[in-house]
Design a protein around this motif. Structure first.
Motif, short mmCIF file in Angstrom:
data_model
loop_
_atom_site.label_atom_id
_atom_site.label_comp_id
_atom_site.label_asym_id
_atom_site.label_seq_id
_atom_site.Cartn_x
_atom_site.Cartn_y
_atom_site.Cartn_z
N ASP A 129 5.59 7.46 -1.65
CA ASP A 129 5.66 8.27 -2.88
C ASP A 129 4.85 7.66 -4.03
N GLU A 130 3.85 6.85 -3.71
CA GLU A 130 3.11 6.15 -4.78
C GLU A 130 2.37 7.12 -5.68
N GLU A 131 1.81 8.16 -5.08
CA GLU A 131 1.00 9.10 -5.87
C GLU A 131 1.85 9.98 -6.78
N VAL A 132 3.15 9.95 -6.59
CA VAL A 132 4.03 10.76 -7.45
C VAL A 132 5.02 9.88 -8.20
N LEU A 184 -3.56 -3.25 -1.42
CA LEU A 184 -4.66 -2.75 -0.59
C LEU A 184 -5.32 -1.50 -1.15
N GLU A 185 -5.08 -1.23 -2.45
CA GLU A 185 -5.74 -0.10 -3.11
C GLU A 185 -7.25 -0.38 -3.17
N PRO A 186 -8.06 0.68 -3.34
CA PRO A 186 -9.52 0.47 -3.40
C PRO A 186 -9.93 -0.40 -4.58
N GLY A 228 0.83 -1.20 0.00
CA GLY A 228 0.00 0.00 0.00
C GLY A 228 0.86 1.24 0.00
N HIS A 229 0.20 2.39 0.16
CA HIS A 229 0.97 3.64 0.24
C HIS A 229 0.41 4.54 1.32
N SER A 230 1.34 5.31 1.91
CA SER A 230 0.97 6.18 3.02
C SER A 230 0.63 7.58 2.54
N LEU A 265 -10.57 6.64 0.80
CA LEU A 265 -10.67 5.53 -0.16
C LEU A 265 -9.28 5.16 -0.69
N ASP A 266 -8.51 6.17 -1.03
CA ASP A 266 -7.20 5.95 -1.65
C ASP A 266 -6.10 6.46 -0.72
N MET A 267 -5.61 5.63 0.21
CA MET A 267 -6.07 4.28 0.48
C MET A 267 -5.94 3.93 1.95
N LYS A 268 -6.33 4.90 2.79
CA LYS A 268 -6.13 4.69 4.22
C LYS A 268 -7.02 3.58 4.78
ZN LIG Z 1 -3.68 4.65 -4.30
#
Ligand SMILES: [Zn+2]
Length: 379
Positions: free
Chosen positions: A146-149, A171-173, A83-85, A112-115
């Motif tokens: 850094d997943e979103e970037v 664990l993404e939505p 997952g990503h923080s 949702l994305d993605m806590k």
């Molecule tokens: Zn995500």
């Protein structure tokens, strides 16, 4: 009812409380200190039943890897939960989009994305422990900062941990309001095109100029023509700029291009075509930068097998799980490209990722969490 499901249904308010704490701990990708606070929150939450390690993320926050202590004696092989923080939401978004429970949903930036997916995993592990359900494999949780970037600083760590795993659970939505799992993701590429022309006075010396803007307009036509919906290839010229004044023949123009491709071989072919773009006005020059950011997650037999396993476990919970293909990338693209069976979209069911209506369905929390627990025990 499934014993894990009834156990987790009874813990719904605890799960919601953890999701709330996570959403209220904002963590935009570009704010390393904020992401580290979130990483600290997760670390503290799992510390009683996991060994926790952090890894430097360069200019981003720390990456987190936790090994879960689970029932069952000798561990043989590994499962990686990924997952990503980080989130796409800037600090202070909570002021206009506070966490709230309404209309059967939980709302807030990153919910949702993605806590929620992270919270689900934590409660899945807790359920396995509390119900003493044996798990044959070592279970790692990795959260990248850094997943979103683009995952530039975490990619090597992801590949290292995935390489030794039997399966990767992302664990993404899920997709849409039924929470379809993701068995294929397109490759993502980002390219830049710079056209160098020749400036001149548009009134005095028009013919001496070579317009970078005109050349760019023609190139955009060529580039847009590379889209092939049948093969799942899209090429989007999303941003253009160029020129300085209306009475100057433009010396330079720029474009930013987003590319999505289903198959690796199409990605290679498309890259070649972009690199080989030829000028229409020979006095101009083209410069192509960028490249493929994430390889495609291709729907391999290993992925199908994992999906069918999830489907079977879902039926035990009274849930009919479907699969989906998405044009959006995740860190699952990297692990699938290594040939490691990867099942994505195991997190929350909801809608509005990266949008103001970001929300998850409260009555799907327990079954999604149960599915993760059952997968960890079954893989
Ligand atoms: Zn995500």
């Amino acid at each position: 009812m499934d014993p894990i499901l009834s156990h987790l249904r009874a813990r719904q308010s605890e799960i919601v409380a953890l999701i709330r704490a996570m959403v209220e701990c904002e963590s935009p990708s570009d704010d390393a200190a904020a992401v580290n606070r979130f990483v600290g929150l997760v670390s503290d939450t799992v510390a009683p039943f996991a060994s926790v390690k952090t890894f430097p993320g360069g200019r981003f926050g720390q990456h987190l890897v936790c090994e879960m202590a689970l029932p069952g004696s000798k561990k043989n092989g590994r499962v990686l939960a990924l997952g990503h923080s980080d989130t796409v939401w800037p600090m202070g978004t909570l002021r206009s989009m506070p966490f709230r429970e309404a209309e059967g949903r939980l709302w807030g930036p990153g919910v949702l994305d993605m806590k929620s997916g992270i919270a689900f995993f934590i409660f899945a592990v807790r359920a396995l422990r509390e119900l003493e359900i044996p798990v044959a494999k070592q279970v790692l949780l990795q959260l990248n900062s850094d997943e979103e970037v683009g995952s530039e600083s975490s990619r090597a760590l992801t590949e290292k941990n995935a390489g030794r795993s039997k399966a990767v659970l992302v664990l993404e939505p899920g997709t849409g309001l039924t929470g379809k799992l993701k068995t294929a993701r397109k490759a993502v590429g980002r390219y830049g095109l710079v056209v160098h022309g020749k400036a001149s006075h548009s009134g005095v010396d028009f013919e001496a100029g070579a317009s970078a803007v005109i050349e760019m307009a023609r190139q955009i036509g060529v580039i847009a023509g590379l889209t092939n919906m049948k093969r799942g290839t899209t090429v989007n010229v999303g941003v253009i700029s160029g020129g300085t004044r209306s009475n100057v023949v433009a010396a330079e123009a720029r474009a930013e291009i987003d590319v999505r491709v289903l198959r690796q071989k199409d990605a290679v072919a498309l890259e070649k075509k972009l690199r080989k773009l030829r000028t229409i006005d020979r006095r101009c020059k083209l410069e192509v930068t960028g490249g493929l950011n994430r390889p495609p997650m291709e729907r391999s037999p290993g992925i199908v097998h994992l999906f069918q396993m999830a489907q079977k476990l879902g039926r035990e919970l009274g849930v009919q799980l479907e699969e989906s293909l998405t044009g959006g990338g995740s860190d699952g693209n990297f692990t699938a490209a290594l040939g490691v069976p990867t099942l994505d979209g195991l997190g929350a069911v909801g809608e509005g990722a990266h949008a103001v209506n970001e929300s998850i369905l409260a009555d799907r929390i327990a079954d999604r969490t149960t599915l993760i627990a059952k997968l960890l025990a079954a893989v």
